[in-house]
Scaffold this motif. Structure first.
Motif, mmCIF file in Angstrom:
data_model
loop_
_atom_site.group_PDB
_atom_site.id
_atom_site.type_symbol
_atom_site.label_atom_id
_atom_site.label_comp_id
_atom_site.label_asym_id
_atom_site.label_seq_id
_atom_site.Cartn_x
_atom_site.Cartn_y
_atom_site.Cartn_z
ATOM 1 N N ASP A 108 0.828 -1.159 0.034
ATOM 2 C CA ASP A 108 0.034 -0.065 0.082
ATOM 3 C C ASP A 108 0.861 1.153 0.155
ATOM 4 O O ASP A 108 2.011 1.170 0.463
ATOM 5 C CB ASP A 108 -1.120 -0.063 1.226
ATOM 6 C CG ASP A 108 -1.991 -1.045 1.127
ATOM 7 O OD1 ASP A 108 -2.173 -1.627 0.109
ATOM 8 O OD2 ASP A 108 -2.601 -1.199 2.309
ATOM 9 N N ALA A 109 0.270 2.211 -0.518
ATOM 10 C CA ALA A 109 0.954 3.717 -0.504
ATOM 11 C C ALA A 109 0.160 4.831 -0.079
ATOM 12 O O ALA A 109 -0.894 4.558 0.021
ATOM 13 C CB ALA A 109 1.640 3.925 -1.969
ATOM 14 N N SER A 110 0.713 5.895 0.505
ATOM 15 C CA SER A 110 -0.164 6.895 0.904
ATOM 16 C C SER A 110 0.777 8.246 0.635
ATOM 17 O O SER A 110 1.902 8.240 0.373
ATOM 18 C CB SER A 110 -0.076 6.790 2.243
ATOM 19 O OG SER A 110 1.023 6.866 3.091
ATOM 20 N N VAL A 114 -5.065 17.264 2.132
ATOM 21 C CA VAL A 114 -5.333 16.241 1.271
ATOM 22 C C VAL A 114 -4.528 14.908 1.664
ATOM 23 O O VAL A 114 -3.292 15.009 1.599
ATOM 24 C CB VAL A 114 -5.180 16.537 -0.055
ATOM 25 C CG1 VAL A 114 -5.661 15.594 -0.954
ATOM 26 C CG2 VAL A 114 -5.964 17.796 -0.574
ATOM 27 N N THR A 115 -5.125 13.740 2.051
ATOM 28 C CA THR A 115 -4.680 12.580 2.248
ATOM 29 C C THR A 115 -5.096 11.525 1.433
ATOM 30 O O THR A 115 -6.320 11.415 1.085
ATOM 31 C CB THR A 115 -4.801 12.146 3.718
ATOM 32 O OG1 THR A 115 -4.402 13.118 4.835
ATOM 33 C CG2 THR A 115 -4.119 10.670 4.051
ATOM 34 N N THR A 116 -4.155 10.941 0.598
ATOM 35 C CA THR A 116 -4.703 9.920 -0.365
ATOM 36 C C THR A 116 -3.888 8.524 0.221
ATOM 37 O O THR A 116 -2.472 8.298 0.401
ATOM 38 C CB THR A 116 -3.887 10.215 -1.696
ATOM 39 O OG1 THR A 116 -4.373 11.404 -2.188
ATOM 40 C CG2 THR A 116 -4.552 9.138 -2.824
ATOM 41 N N LYS A 154 -6.931 0.297 -5.943
ATOM 42 C CA LYS A 154 -8.031 1.339 -5.214
ATOM 43 C C LYS A 154 -7.466 2.820 -4.487
ATOM 44 O O LYS A 154 -6.291 2.643 -3.881
ATOM 45 C CB LYS A 154 -8.805 0.583 -4.028
ATOM 46 C CG LYS A 154 -9.584 -0.410 -4.816
ATOM 47 C CD LYS A 154 -10.282 -1.235 -3.959
ATOM 48 C CE LYS A 154 -11.078 -2.553 -4.747
ATOM 49 N NZ LYS A 154 -11.782 -3.520 -3.541
ATOM 50 N N MET A 155 -8.158 3.604 -4.611
ATOM 51 C CA MET A 155 -7.657 5.046 -4.025
ATOM 52 C C MET A 155 -8.809 5.763 -3.289
ATOM 53 O O MET A 155 -9.801 5.633 -3.709
ATOM 54 C CB MET A 155 -7.391 5.879 -5.124
ATOM 55 C CG MET A 155 -6.666 7.170 -4.585
ATOM 56 S SD MET A 155 -5.844 8.033 -6.022
ATOM 57 C CE MET A 155 -6.908 8.394 -7.215
ATOM 58 N N SER A 156 -8.230 6.263 -2.187
ATOM 59 C CA SER A 156 -9.183 6.804 -1.048
ATOM 60 C C SER A 156 -8.619 8.147 -1.091
ATOM 61 O O SER A 156 -7.569 8.198 -0.487
ATOM 62 C CB SER A 156 -9.521 6.107 0.225
ATOM 63 O OG SER A 156 -10.259 6.896 1.080
ATOM 64 N N VAL A 157 -9.237 9.159 -0.994
ATOM 65 C CA VAL A 157 -8.882 10.660 -0.941
ATOM 66 C C VAL A 157 -9.601 11.277 -0.002
ATOM 67 O O VAL A 157 -10.942 11.229 -0.148
ATOM 68 C CB VAL A 157 -8.833 11.459 -2.293
ATOM 69 C CG1 VAL A 157 -8.383 12.864 -1.919
ATOM 70 C CG2 VAL A 157 -8.056 10.694 -3.457
ATOM 71 N N LYS A 158 -9.061 11.837 1.136
ATOM 72 C CA LYS A 158 -9.813 12.736 2.180
ATOM 73 C C LYS A 158 -9.294 13.798 2.128
ATOM 74 O O LYS A 158 -8.182 14.102 2.324
ATOM 75 C CB LYS A 158 -9.528 11.914 3.418
ATOM 76 C CG LYS A 158 -10.278 12.258 4.848
ATOM 77 C CD LYS A 158 -10.028 11.738 6.081
ATOM 78 C CE LYS A 158 -10.372 12.313 7.319
ATOM 79 N NZ LYS A 158 -10.127 11.715 8.463
ATOM 80 N N SER A 159 -10.248 14.851 2.168
ATOM 81 C CA SER A 159 -9.944 16.334 2.278
ATOM 82 C C SER A 159 -11.186 16.904 3.188
ATOM 83 O O SER A 159 -11.693 16.501 3.885
ATOM 84 C CB SER A 159 -9.625 16.944 0.900
ATOM 85 O OG SER A 159 -9.346 18.336 1.112
#
Length: 97
Positions: free
Chosen positions: A4-6, A21-23, A51-56
């Motif tokens: 996994d990556a972030s 912004v956290t991905t 899969k990608m989850s973006v939180k802002s």
């Protein structure tokens, strides 16, 4: 399967407001080798899905499939919403060595 990556970015302009912004990129899988044809030609590519989850300000989830060719880089990318519907894509239209 890849790790996994972030990625975390803080955007700050001339105002005191900062936006973080956290991905998170998960479920990264190399699915195999495929030939991909674009306007730039036909390339032997490694197919990667993730899969990608973006939180802002709000949180979004999506999935991506990308095809990379050695010596070229990204040849095609497809972006899907959380329901699996294709939202957009990009592809290589010209390549010169």
């Amino acid at each position: 399967t890849l790790e996994d990556a972030s990625l975390e970015i803080t955007v700050a302009g001339n105002s005191p407001i900062k936006i973080k912004v956290t991905t998170l990129i998960t479920d990264r899988t190399i699915e195999g080798i495929e030939e991909v044809t674009t306007p730039a030609g036909t390339f032997k590519c490694v197919k990667l899905s993730q899969k990608m989850s973006v939180k802002s300000i709000m949180k979004t989830q999506s999935a991506m499939t990308e095809w990379y060719a050695e010596g070229v880089g990204l040849v095609r990318a497809e972006y899907y919403n959380k329901n699996g519907k294709l939202q957009s894509y990009s592809e290589l239209t010209k390549f010169e060595k």
